[in-house]
Design a protein around this motif. Structure first.
Motif, PDB file in Angstrom:
ATOM      1  N   ALA A 281      -4.629  -7.482   3.428  1.00 48.36           N
ATOM      2  CA  ALA A 281      -3.629  -8.354   4.050  1.00 48.36           C
ATOM      3  C   ALA A 281      -2.405  -8.505   3.152  1.00 48.36           C
ATOM      4  O   ALA A 281      -1.262  -8.517   3.623  1.00 48.36           O
ATOM      5  CB  ALA A 281      -4.253  -9.720   4.342  1.00 48.36           C
ATOM      6  N   TYR A 282      -2.651  -8.606   1.843  1.00 50.52           N
ATOM      7  CA  TYR A 282      -1.566  -8.762   0.879  1.00 50.52           C
ATOM      8  C   TYR A 282      -0.690  -7.509   0.863  1.00 50.52           C
ATOM      9  O   TYR A 282       0.547  -7.588   0.869  1.00 50.52           O
ATOM     10  CB  TYR A 282      -2.159  -9.018  -0.506  1.00 50.52           C
ATOM     11  N   ARG A 283      -1.328  -6.330   0.885  1.00 43.42           N
ATOM     12  CA  ARG A 283      -0.584  -5.079   0.900  1.00 43.42           C
ATOM     13  C   ARG A 283       0.269  -4.962   2.168  1.00 43.42           C
ATOM     14  O   ARG A 283       1.435  -4.563   2.121  1.00 43.42           O
ATOM     15  CB  ARG A 283      -1.540  -3.885   0.824  1.00 43.42           C
ATOM     16  N   ALA A 284      -0.326  -5.310   3.291  1.00 42.73           N
ATOM     17  CA  ALA A 284       0.398  -5.218   4.562  1.00 42.73           C
ATOM     18  C   ALA A 284       1.630  -6.112   4.556  1.00 42.73           C
ATOM     19  O   ALA A 284       2.693  -5.736   5.076  1.00 42.73           O
ATOM     20  CB  ALA A 284      -0.531  -5.599   5.718  1.00 42.73           C
ATOM     21  N   ASN A 285       1.507  -7.285   3.958  1.00 44.91           N
ATOM     22  CA  ASN A 285       2.630  -8.211   3.892  1.00 44.91           C
ATOM     23  C   ASN A 285       3.741  -7.653   2.996  1.00 44.91           C
ATOM     24  O   ASN A 285       4.928  -7.706   3.334  1.00 44.91           O
ATOM     25  CB  ASN A 285       2.162  -9.568   3.362  1.00 44.91           C
TER      26      ASN A 285
END
Length: 522
Positions: A281-285
């Motif tokens: 999720a952090y990477r996608a953000n």
């Protein structure tokens, strides 16, 4: 004759507005931040360098972290009282007696707390007493109202690329920062490393003002005025307009850190499923900043909307990295104690609306929409962080640092006249002098009643003789009636709330003039 004069006056006024508006559209344009064409992890204003690669004169076996919550001048005054107490307390570090204030390596600030945090970073121990003189005694709210109603600013406020948030930045710069940029924090600061946060209006995510985050945007943070970062963190919705930053993401060959790469969907051995999902999720953000063709600008609001305490950054680290990674990094830096002081200026919401059957007005609903989620999210964050610290200390080895987590909450004051005075102080940029003094006193009382703080002082504190602390507001006689000053502040607050409607109406009128007066413009 009187009617002719009136028509001519109106015509001249409309013509003047049209000219000013045309000038505003062409003159008051957003000034972009300097871009970078490659990422150099050895340079810039970076948190990792501050924590684990400290200068020789700053290296010791203690990491000190202080966090100031949001809450306008109330948060700044409450936090200032904590700094006063820390400056007055001596502890032993590496066999030497030092001020507890001087052990602070990193300070986090949100919204009103960001004002104190950045000033502390720039001025170090001189913050006490300079901040009180230069900010706490300042009626910034009255100045803001004056700027909004000043004819000199009407043309700028009519520009689509300039708003009340930009006026707030100018006032911060004029009275506090004097043109200082992040280059000053990187190279000439006298205090701790500063991390302040704002909220990305489109993504609803936190943006920290560190070069690690600005690498994503391919921007040079050192060129950014500190006042603009603080205005971003303090841009309360509806009261101040969002602050704009340009985005150059995708143009500097940015690469995700190795410990965040997805490795074709696989994770490092020992990584939990929860941590793997958190990283994904952090990477996608982060990747949403990499296409600056689709997002050439970002717009920032109050940092309290995503983290009103400053604790999320540390919680994110615990969720993104394995415990072994954190242990190894701290052991390499030879850290054996971590002191975390969280200063929360949250107050008690008033319930006057429940004394009447009248439908609550727009202002009351707007406050509820902002305050309720912030307060609930803050309570949940505090519980999570306390749980994590308890787990850490219970499972630590002899080589792992001991964590002291000192949570100072304004609402934890014992029942007293002082508590009655401070728990309903609103979020504004002006407080009466006695309100400031009462908040300073409240901070010292809460530190004294904190078991964790007393454990810290017992473990490494230096005994001191009783000194005259009359300048620290310790007498109940200081809790006096200041109704006149408070009423004055509330009147200013009502004027500031009216600014939103006035500004929007002015822009609508100006837009009408722009369309209808094309022949005149020609």
């Amino acid at each position: 004759m009187r009617g002719v004069f009136s028509v001519n006056s109106v015509y001249r006024f409309v013509l003047l507005l049209a000219v000013l508006t045309t000038s505003a559209c062409s003159t008051f344009l957003y000034q972009p931040i300097a871009t970078i064409d490659h990422v150099d992890t050895t340079k810039g204003y970076r948190l990792q360098n501050a924590l684990l690669n400290r200068a020789p004169e700053k290296r010791d076996n203690v990491i000190g972290i202080v966090m100031f919550s949001g809450g306008g001048t109330r948060a700044a005054a409450f936090g200032y009282g904590v700094l006063e107490a820390l400056k007055n307390q001596q502890i032993k570090v590496d066999g030497k007696a030092v001020s507890l204030l001087n052990t602070v390596d990193v300070v986090y600030g949100i919204s009103g707390g960001s004002v104190l945090a950045t000033y502390f970073g720039l001025h170090g121990e001189e913050t006490v007493p300079l901040f009180k003189q230069n900010f706490l005694n300042l009626n910034l709210q009255k100045m803001m109202v004056g700027q909004v109603f000043s004819m000199a600013n009407w043309s700028r406020l009519a520009s689509p690329e300039f708003g009340r948030g930009d006026l707030l930045q100018e006032q911060f710069d004029l009275h506090l920062y004097k043109g200082a940029t992040y280059a000053d924090l990187a190279e000439r600061r006298k205090g701790p490393f500063v991390v302040i946060s704002a909220t990305d209006m489109s993504l609803g995510s936190r943006l920290d003002f560190t070069q690690e985050y600005f690498d994503l945007l391919c921007l040079d943070l050192t060129s950014l005025p500190i006042s603009r970062a603080v205005a971003s963190s303090s841009a309360v919705p509806l009261v101040f307009s969002p602050i704009t930053l340009n985005n150059n993401g995708g143009n500097c060959h940015y690469q995700l850190p190795d410990n965040l790469l997805d490795n074709n969907g696989s994770e490092v051995a020992g990584t939990s499923e929860f941590r793997a999902k958190t990283r994904a999720a952090y990477r996608a953000n982060l990747k949403q900043y990499q296409d600056s063709q689709k997002r050439p600008y970002i717009h920032l609001l109050d940092g309290g909307l995503t983290d009103n305490l400053g604790l999320r950054s540390l919680l994110d680290a615990s969720e993104l990295y394995s415990n072994k990674t954190l242990y190894d990094r701290l052991e390499q830096a030879r850290i054996n104690k971590i002191i975390i002081i969280n200063v929360n200026a949250q107050t008690l919401r008033r319930n006057e609306i429940d004394s009447s059957a009248n439908v609550p007005g727009t202002a009351a609903v707007a406050r509820a929409l902002t305050n309720i989620p912030i307060d609930k999210y803050s309570e949940d964050t505090q519980r999570q962080f306390q749980k994590y610290v308890d787990w850490w200390n219970s499972n630590r080895t002899a080589e792992t640092p001991l964590v002291y987590y000192i949570s100072i909450n304004l609402l934890d004051l014992p029942n007293s006249p002082l508590r009655d005075q401070v728990i309903h102080i609103p979020t504004t940029f002006y407080l009466a002098r006695n309100e400031v003094n009462n908040l300073r006193k409240a901070a010292k009382i809460l530190l004294k009643q904190s078991k964790e703080y007393q454990r810290l002082i017992h473990d490494i504190g230096v005994k001191k003789e009783n000194k005259d602390e009359s300048n620290m507001v310790s007498s109940d006689q200081e809790i006096v009636d200041n109704t006149e000053e408070v009423n004055n502040r509330e009147q200013i607050g009502q004027e500031l709330e009216a600014v939103q409607t006035l500004h929007d109406n002015t822009k609508s009128f100006v837009n009408f003039i722009n369309v209808e007066s094309v022949p005149i413009g020609r």
